[in-house]
Motif scaffolding. Structure first.
Motif, PDB file in Angstrom:
ATOM      1  N   LEU A  27       0.841  -1.202   0.000  1.00 35.60           N
ATOM      2  CA  LEU A  27       0.000   0.000   0.000  1.00 35.60           C
ATOM      3  C   LEU A  27       0.871   1.245   0.000  1.00 35.60           C
ATOM      4  O   LEU A  27       1.783   1.370   0.826  1.00 35.60           O
ATOM      5  CB  LEU A  27      -0.918  -0.004   1.223  1.00 35.60           C
ATOM      6  CG  LEU A  27      -2.090  -0.984   1.193  1.00 35.60           C
ATOM      7  CD1 LEU A  27      -2.734  -1.078   2.556  1.00 35.60           C
ATOM      8  CD2 LEU A  27      -3.121  -0.546   0.159  1.00 35.60           C
ATOM      9  N   THR A  29       2.127   5.112   0.582  1.00 37.60           N
ATOM     10  CA  THR A  29       1.928   6.180   1.551  1.00 37.60           C
ATOM     11  C   THR A  29       1.965   7.520   0.829  1.00 37.60           C
ATOM     12  O   THR A  29       2.506   7.629  -0.271  1.00 37.60           O
ATOM     13  CB  THR A  29       2.997   6.144   2.650  1.00 37.60           C
ATOM     14  OG1 THR A  29       4.284   6.331   2.053  1.00 37.60           O
ATOM     15  CG2 THR A  29       2.977   4.799   3.371  1.00 37.60           C
ATOM     16  N   ARG A  34       6.004   2.958   0.879  1.00 40.02           N
ATOM     17  CA  ARG A  34       5.050   1.855   0.772  1.00 40.02           C
ATOM     18  C   ARG A  34       5.079   1.053   2.065  1.00 40.02           C
ATOM     19  O   ARG A  34       6.094   0.996   2.738  1.00 40.02           O
ATOM     20  CB  ARG A  34       5.397   0.924  -0.399  1.00 40.02           C
ATOM     21  CG  ARG A  34       5.076   1.524  -1.753  1.00 40.02           C
ATOM     22  CD  ARG A  34       5.205   0.512  -2.869  1.00 40.02           C
ATOM     23  NE  ARG A  34       4.833   1.112  -4.140  1.00 40.02           N
ATOM     24  CZ  ARG A  34       3.591   1.175  -4.617  1.00 40.02           C
ATOM     25  NH1 ARG A  34       2.610   0.632  -3.903  1.00 40.02           N
ATOM     26  NH2 ARG A  34       3.327   1.755  -5.766  1.00 40.02           N
ATOM     27  N   VAL A 156      -0.887   5.939   4.864  1.00 41.07           N
ATOM     28  CA  VAL A 156      -1.667   5.430   3.742  1.00 41.07           C
ATOM     29  C   VAL A 156      -2.910   6.307   3.568  1.00 41.07           C
ATOM     30  O   VAL A 156      -3.519   6.742   4.554  1.00 41.07           O
ATOM     31  CB  VAL A 156      -2.062   3.956   3.989  1.00 41.07           C
ATOM     32  CG1 VAL A 156      -2.978   3.428   2.882  1.00 41.07           C
ATOM     33  CG2 VAL A 156      -0.815   3.092   4.105  1.00 41.07           C
TER      34      VAL A 156
END
Length: 239
Positions: A27, A29, A34, A156
């Motif tokens: 995911l 940021t 990530r 995130v």
């Protein structure tokens, strides 16, 4: 392992006896990093058959978010690094009694649970080197909120947090659960499950902002040591 859609990030993990386990790695940021693969895993309660997969995945902390009564009724396997960190009050054992909608239920859980969620995030900050598994019963509500808080601290975006949350609606199978319920409760459970959508998590995050000043302020008010913020980010995020 089956990749999710790019908007959701992460991977669904095939652990024996589990339906709803995924690695949050990948995911992005908002500052260009990530989430590190293997650092944070969310799931339903692990069965003994899942222990080899859990260990192979590098999990070193298993944070059980269920109530004490749930743990007594279904203790699960004894795994190294397991900690019992309930996020509900003992008297809030029926989620459906907290509100008529899932966003409403989440607002109540958040408003009552800052201290308990702060304890969960502090455990993540100080876990042994390796991965952390956050789980409750089905990995949907309590786990969904705890993961949303952790990912918010990691930076995130709320859209990606909500997209990951919505994947739970695809992973979970309700047949066995619903078969044990009477008609009235079954209808209510079905209606609430239909609200496992990105919009529900976006509403929870908006409530965090409007009522509590965001995830960081919420957790600090609940007793999370300020130094733990940097530990959590360093643990979860790779630049």
């Amino acid at each position: 392992m089956t990749p999710l859609e790019p908007s959701a990030g992460g991977r669904v993990l095939s652990w024996p006896g589990c339906e709803n386990v995924r690695d949050l790695g990948g995911l992005p940021t908002t500052d260009g990093g990530r989430v590190r693969w293997g650092a944070l895993v969310r799931g339903d309660r692990p069965r003994s058959t899942a222990v080899p997969a859990l260990r192979t995945h590098g999990v070193r902390l298993v944070a059980d978010l269920r109530l004490a009564a749930e743990c007594r009724a279904d203790p699960g396997p004894a795994v190294p690094g397991r900690r019992h960190l309930p996020v509900l009050r003992d008297e809030d054992d029926v989620l459906e009694a907290l509100d008529d909608t899932l966003p409403g239920i989440y607002r109540v859980i958040l408003d009552r649970g800052a201290r308990r969620f702060a304890a969960v995030l502090s455990a993540v900050a100080h876990a042994p080197a390796g991965g952390v598994l956050l789980h409750c019963h089905s990995g949907k509500d309590r786990t969904g909120l705890a993961v949303a808080l952790a990912l918010s601290l990691a930076g995130v975006s709320r859209q990606d947090i909500a997209a990951d949350y919505a994947v739970t609606a695809v992973c979970l199978r309700l047949d066995d659960h619903l078969a044990a319920l009477d008609d009235a409760v079954r209808d209510r459970s079905l209606r609430l499950f239909a609200e496992v959508t990105a919009d529900t998590m976006l509403a929870a995050l908006a409530h965090l902002d409007g009522r509590h000043g965001g995830a960081e302020a919420y957790l600090l008010a609940g007793g999370l040591p300020p130094a733990d913020l940097a530990l959590i980010r360093a643990r979860l995020v790779e630049r």
